[in-house]
Motif scaffolding. Structure first.
Motif, short mmCIF file in Angstrom:
data_model
loop_
_atom_site.label_atom_id
_atom_site.label_comp_id
_atom_site.label_asym_id
_atom_site.label_seq_id
_atom_site.Cartn_x
_atom_site.Cartn_y
_atom_site.Cartn_z
N ILE A 105 45.63 53.73 46.36
CA ILE A 105 47.02 53.91 46.82
C ILE A 105 47.44 52.65 47.57
N GLY A 106 48.66 52.21 47.36
CA GLY A 106 49.16 51.07 48.13
C GLY A 106 50.45 50.54 47.54
N SER A 107 51.03 49.56 48.21
CA SER A 107 52.18 48.88 47.60
C SER A 107 51.62 48.02 46.46
N PRO A 108 52.46 47.63 45.50
CA PRO A 108 51.95 46.77 44.42
C PRO A 108 51.24 45.53 44.99
N GLU A 109 51.82 44.94 46.03
CA GLU A 109 51.22 43.72 46.61
C GLU A 109 49.84 44.03 47.20
N GLN A 110 49.74 45.17 47.91
CA GLN A 110 48.44 45.54 48.51
C GLN A 110 47.39 45.77 47.43
N LEU A 111 47.78 46.49 46.38
CA LEU A 111 46.81 46.81 45.33
C LEU A 111 46.29 45.53 44.67
N ILE A 112 47.21 44.59 44.43
CA ILE A 112 46.80 43.33 43.79
C ILE A 112 45.90 42.53 44.74
N ALA A 113 46.30 42.47 46.02
CA ALA A 113 45.51 41.70 47.00
C ALA A 113 44.12 42.29 47.19
N ASN A 114 43.99 43.62 47.06
CA ASN A 114 42.70 44.27 47.30
C ASN A 114 41.77 44.29 46.09
N THR A 115 42.27 43.78 44.95
CA THR A 115 41.44 43.79 43.74
C THR A 115 41.00 42.37 43.41
N PRO A 116 39.70 42.09 43.43
CA PRO A 116 39.24 40.73 43.16
C PRO A 116 39.75 40.22 41.81
N LYS A 117 40.24 39.02 41.79
CA LYS A 117 40.73 38.30 40.61
C LYS A 117 42.00 38.88 39.98
N ALA A 118 42.58 39.91 40.59
CA ALA A 118 43.78 40.50 39.99
C ALA A 118 45.00 39.63 40.27
N GLU A 119 45.79 39.39 39.20
CA GLU A 119 47.03 38.62 39.38
C GLU A 119 48.25 39.50 39.30
N ASN A 120 48.06 40.68 38.73
CA ASN A 120 49.20 41.60 38.59
C ASN A 120 48.68 43.04 38.55
N LEU A 121 49.63 43.97 38.45
CA LEU A 121 49.25 45.38 38.50
C LEU A 121 48.39 45.80 37.31
N GLU A 122 48.63 45.17 36.17
CA GLU A 122 47.83 45.51 34.98
C GLU A 122 46.36 45.18 35.23
N ASP A 123 46.09 44.05 35.89
CA ASP A 123 44.69 43.69 36.21
C ASP A 123 44.08 44.76 37.12
N VAL A 124 44.87 45.24 38.08
CA VAL A 124 44.38 46.27 39.01
C VAL A 124 44.05 47.54 38.23
N PHE A 125 44.96 47.89 37.35
CA PHE A 125 44.85 49.13 36.56
C PHE A 125 43.58 49.11 35.70
#
Ligand SMILES: Nc1ncnc2c1ncn2[C@@H]1O[C@H](COP(=O)(O)OP(=O)(O)OP(=O)(O)O)[C@@H](O)[C@H]1O
Length: 247
Positions: A215-235
């Motif tokens: 759970i998080g804002s899009p920016e938080q989710l991306i920042a908390n996922t190593p190497k993620a550049e966008n929401l798709e990478d997080v997903f």
């Protein structure tokens, strides 16, 4: 605005829980995305919050109201835009909207004016008196959207509101939803369009197997996922690359 506590749903004859112990808080004025792969439990979750299906266990409140004793009050302050078109194909756009408006108890005189304003806002003025069965996918989606908000709900649930539409219709729908949100409607929405969700949502819950993964804002989710550049990478990082084919 919405508090969900330990919500579970197991359909009749199903082996697994479709929603498996979800707890969430959705604040007022949020645009909250519920994202997940096919079969993750998004529609089941939203359908419970709309009062369309009953939870197996757990509870939720909307604006402090519990569906156990205040379902009718909840229905008055919520709007639903379902994945399937909730429109009568042989009626015109105006007739459909008159019908939904009267269901919500809106007065006839107000309704006519309101329908004109709404149709204009989503670019359907010239098609107001045409039968919905002749509409394109994008026109049906835009009409479906206004059918769900005739009564100016405090909370709007949208299940994939932009699926199957062209870029032009998508833009009109998203701009319209942002405007609604700015005027005080909290939005809970599901989508498979991750770029759209990244730009549109203020907060996101990623779910899979009926459970919350992040759970998080899009920016938080991306920042908390190593190497993620966008929401798709997080997903992909959270839900994997495996196909979700089920019949
Ligand atoms: N009426 C039903 N009876 C039995 N199982 C169901 C029913 N509706 C959904 N399911 C099952 O519950 C699980 C979650 O389905 P749901 O439709 O909520 O997922 P979803 O995330 O909305 O998927 P999609 O992105 O494909 O719309 C799936 O395994 C699905 O097969």
């Amino acid at each position: 605005m919405i508090e969900i506590k330990n919500l579970y749903k197991k359909y009749k004859n199903a082996d697994e829980f479709s929603v498996n112990n979800i707890s969430l808080e959705i604040a007022e004025n949020e645009i909250y995305g519920i994202l997940g792969p096919n079969g993750a439990g998004k529609t089941t979750l939203i359908s419970m919050l709309c009062g369309l299906i009953k939870p197996t266990s757990g509870s939720y409140t909307i604006n402090g109201l519990s569906p156990r004793n205040r379902l009718n009050s909840i229905k008055k302050i919520t709007g639903i835009v379902p994945q399937e078109y909730a429109l009568y194909p042989t009626l015109t756009a105006r007739e459909n909207l008159m019908f939904f408006g009267s269901l919500y108890g809106l007065k006839h005189a107000d309704l006519h004016q309101k329908i004109d304003v709404m149709l204009e806002r989503v670019g359907l003025t010239n098609f107001a008196d045409k039968k919905v069965e002749h509409f394109s996918g994008g026109m049906k989606r835009r009409c479906n959207l206004i059918a769900g908000i005739m009564h100016q709900p405090k909370v709007l649930f949208l299940d994939e509101p932009t699926v199957g539409v062209d870029v032009q219709s998508r833009n009109v729908i998203i701009e319209f939803l942002k405007e609604l949100n700015q005027n005080g409607t909290s939005i809970v929405y599901t989508s498979h369009h991750l770029q759209e969700a990244e730009e549109f949502c203020t907060k996101i819950a990623i779910i899979d197997n009926g459970q919350i993964y992040a759970i998080g804002s899009p920016e938080q989710l991306i920042a908390n996922t190593p190497k993620a550049e966008n929401l798709e990478d997080v997903f992909i990082s959270l839900t994997g690359k495996e196909l979700r084919d089920v019949i």
